[in-house]
Write an enzyme that holds these catalytic residues in place. Structure first.
Site, PDB file in Angstrom:
ATOM      1  N   GLY A  91     -49.803  43.588  36.939  1.00  0.00           N
ATOM      2  CA  GLY A  91     -51.111  42.982  37.121  1.00  0.00           C
ATOM      3  C   GLY A  91     -51.579  43.165  38.549  1.00  0.00           C
ATOM      4  O   GLY A  91     -51.205  44.143  39.205  1.00  0.00           O
ATOM      5  N   GLU A  92     -52.432  42.253  39.027  1.00  0.00           N
ATOM      6  CA  GLU A  92     -53.005  42.298  40.381  1.00  0.00           C
ATOM      7  C   GLU A  92     -54.030  43.420  40.534  1.00  0.00           C
ATOM      8  O   GLU A  92     -54.593  43.595  41.608  1.00  0.00           O
ATOM      9  CB  GLU A  92     -51.932  42.492  41.472  1.00  0.00           C
ATOM     10  CG  GLU A  92     -50.877  41.435  41.529  1.00  0.00           C
ATOM     11  CD  GLU A  92     -49.879  41.669  42.680  1.00  0.00           C
ATOM     12  OE1 GLU A  92     -50.062  42.607  43.479  1.00  0.00           O
ATOM     13  OE2 GLU A  92     -48.916  40.883  42.775  1.00  0.00           O
ATOM     14  N   GLY A  93     -54.203  44.221  39.497  1.00  0.00           N
ATOM     15  CA  GLY A  93     -55.006  45.442  39.608  1.00  0.00           C
ATOM     16  C   GLY A  93     -54.165  46.656  39.962  1.00  0.00           C
ATOM     17  O   GLY A  93     -54.701  47.753  40.169  1.00  0.00           O
TER      18      GLY A  93
END
Lengths: 357, 357
Positions: A316-318
């Protein structure tokens, strides 16, 4: 929340880029997916040849989820707020990846379970806060109807802020312990999947956690079933403020004709909502990667997006979107910088007509 | 040609990088393949945390092939020399990709069918020239025994020149109309495959060309069969000066403890030869991508290398390797820059022992 009709990426620029690829000094198609990405980026920019993106911007949507208290995550909820601090100090994974890719990172506290006055960072982080945590979706609504509207407005405002500040490519990232649970529920609700097929290991739960997560998803999905075709109601019952804000952010990016690289499951679920809210928005997106979460592959199939990378990531987090950013930039630079057969004095394929000058 | 025994990448640095990944503020394994790449790069550098590669260098090995006269390519042989000129002017695909990835590009004329005095570029291009074109391998040897030695020496010298000038990561690329034919023959000869299973479309031949290429590969493979276990003899009978130089370059990179990102089929065939010449060299390599050429997948399997990218590319020039370079750099930066759980004050997984400081 009504989005204006989405204008598709420019079809003439698209055709020009396809034609240009046939004139550049390489066999047409030999750069594979990079050629398609370059054509897409050109169509988004509306002019051929395109230019490298000069201000790619990652926005990390942070929010807690009441469902985390039901043992669906390998990590305690406090990690969400701790990670917000680390995004600000530049020491998280997405910071390193974005620095390497030439992108800036902003984190927005949409629903972190802390008091931002006690150290939540600058206004860019805190000004769009909707609430502390979203509801435990196996038993209660994630949000009130007003909060859904507030979260959607936040997403629109954030997209506008970034585009108005010059961002020419956007990435939505997320941070929120427990957030793969509502994301999986949303995907299952929107495409009619059975609970067990969308349960993934999130940040790495063990078998007992997997069973708790499966039960939570089953219960939430039961609550969501009546609303499968109503994205706003889904946001309220089984979504979350962060996911609703992301969905509006992705839709508004398309409204603002700004291309987006999508990340993994949570962003993918938000993207499915966004496509419902603003049909056609997906033409402005590419899928950065395929995460290991089973529901992410379902979301990609539903959106008819083929991921660029498949590296077994699930942070995640981009992170998976940012990892693909250099390839998007390369795809653009090839179209922008390479010589044509005519310019370079290179012979074309045997038996082919001479290229037009 | 005897290569010294290959020293493997540093095992202690490898272990340190694995341990560091468990301490960084992310679920261990959540960056998937990027974590493995970071560990590999750390082991190659011999110290943890690693540093981003500061001077990645692409070397494009250019050479013509007599087999091109037998209709195995979609392009005329003159394109090889035309492309050498374009690599020098910075207008080819690999130039754009390398510029985007922060790598320099050198082109070396190993066996281009032109007279370098007539405009072949600076000494860095011409000084290692072995001959004009390699022989048509369906009917004659590609090289004499002396030319094989000369080509191998060229590859060693080029690797040494680059490492001595500070290159800390190498990419071998190639340019040579017809070169997928000897490459496919080499792969088939070394792993005992049937001709038809290694025939690919190269730069994009039509069905008639595919049949001519299949016949050429069949005839060359018949000439190669007695030498399946002798890489030097294979280079002589069915290889080429460019491929032999690349093989020695890849082996010498390992001798010089310098990591390499491999490209597609032609480099893959050279890598199989290099691994025969210098067993263990492959530990210093990662596979940048999987090309669409069927023999490339066979080469990767033989070398037990899993490609980073799978983007349907088949250009050569080193393009698929360079496309993967930003991911390698990201993998390194994550290890170099991210905070540990302890440094960042982030809670570890529920129920896990506290991380060691």
């Amino acid at each position: 929340m009504e989005f204006p009709e989405i204008t598709p990426p420019d079809q003439q620029a698209h055709r020009d880029a396809v034609a240009r690829h046939e004139q550049l000094i390489k066999p047409t198609g030999s750069l594979g997916r990079l050629e398609e990405l370059g054509v897409w980026a050109t169509a988004c920019q509306g002019v051929c040849p395109p230019h490298p993106f000069v201000r790619p911007q990652v926005v990390v949507f942070a929010g807690d989820h009441g469902i985390a208290a039901h043992g669906v995550s390998a990590y305690p909820s406090e990690v969400t707020q701790q990670m917000v601090v680390n995004f600000l100090s530049g020491k998280a994974a997405v910071n390193s990846l974005a620095a390497a890719a030439g992108a800036a990172v902003r984190v927005v506290d949409v629903a972190v379970d802390w008091n931002p006055a006690a150290g939540g960072g600058p206004p860019s982080v805190t000004q769009h806060k909707v609430r502390r945590s979203s509801g435990a979706i196996n038993r209660q609504d994630a949000l009130t109807e007003e909060e859904v509207t507030q979260a959607l407005n936040a997403g629109v405002a954030i997209a506008n802020e970034e585009v108005d500040c010059g961002a020419d490519l956007l990435v939505a990232g997320e941070m929120g312990i427990g957030n793969t649970t509502p994301a999986a529920v949303l995907v299952a609700a929107m495409i009619g999947e059975e609970p067990v097929s969308v349960v993934g290991r999130g940040s790495g739960i063990d078998d007992a956690g997997w069973m708790r997560k499966a039960a939570a998803i089953r219960d939430a999905l039961r609550r969501a079933r009546p609303f499968g075709g109503d994205p706003i109601a889904l946001m309220r019952t089984v979504g979350g403020a962060d996911i609703a804000a992301m969905a509006a952010f992705l839709a508004q990016a398309a409204v603002r004709r700004t291309p987006v690289i999508l990340d993994g499951l949570v962003v993918g679920a938000a993207a499915m909502v966004a496509e419902e809210l603003a049909p056609g928005a997906r033409q402005w997106w590419v899928a950065g990667h395929r995460s290991v979460e089973p529901a992410h592959t379902m979301a990609l199939q539903h959106l008819e997006l083929e991921p660029i990378l498949d590296l077994g990531m699930y942070l995640g987090e981009g992170s998976g979107a940012v990892a693909a950013l250099p390839l998007v930039q390369m795809a653009v630079r090839v179209l922008a910088e390479m010589a044509t057969f005519t310019e370079a004095g290179v012979s074309g394929p045997l038996g082919a007509p001479l290229p037009a000058r």
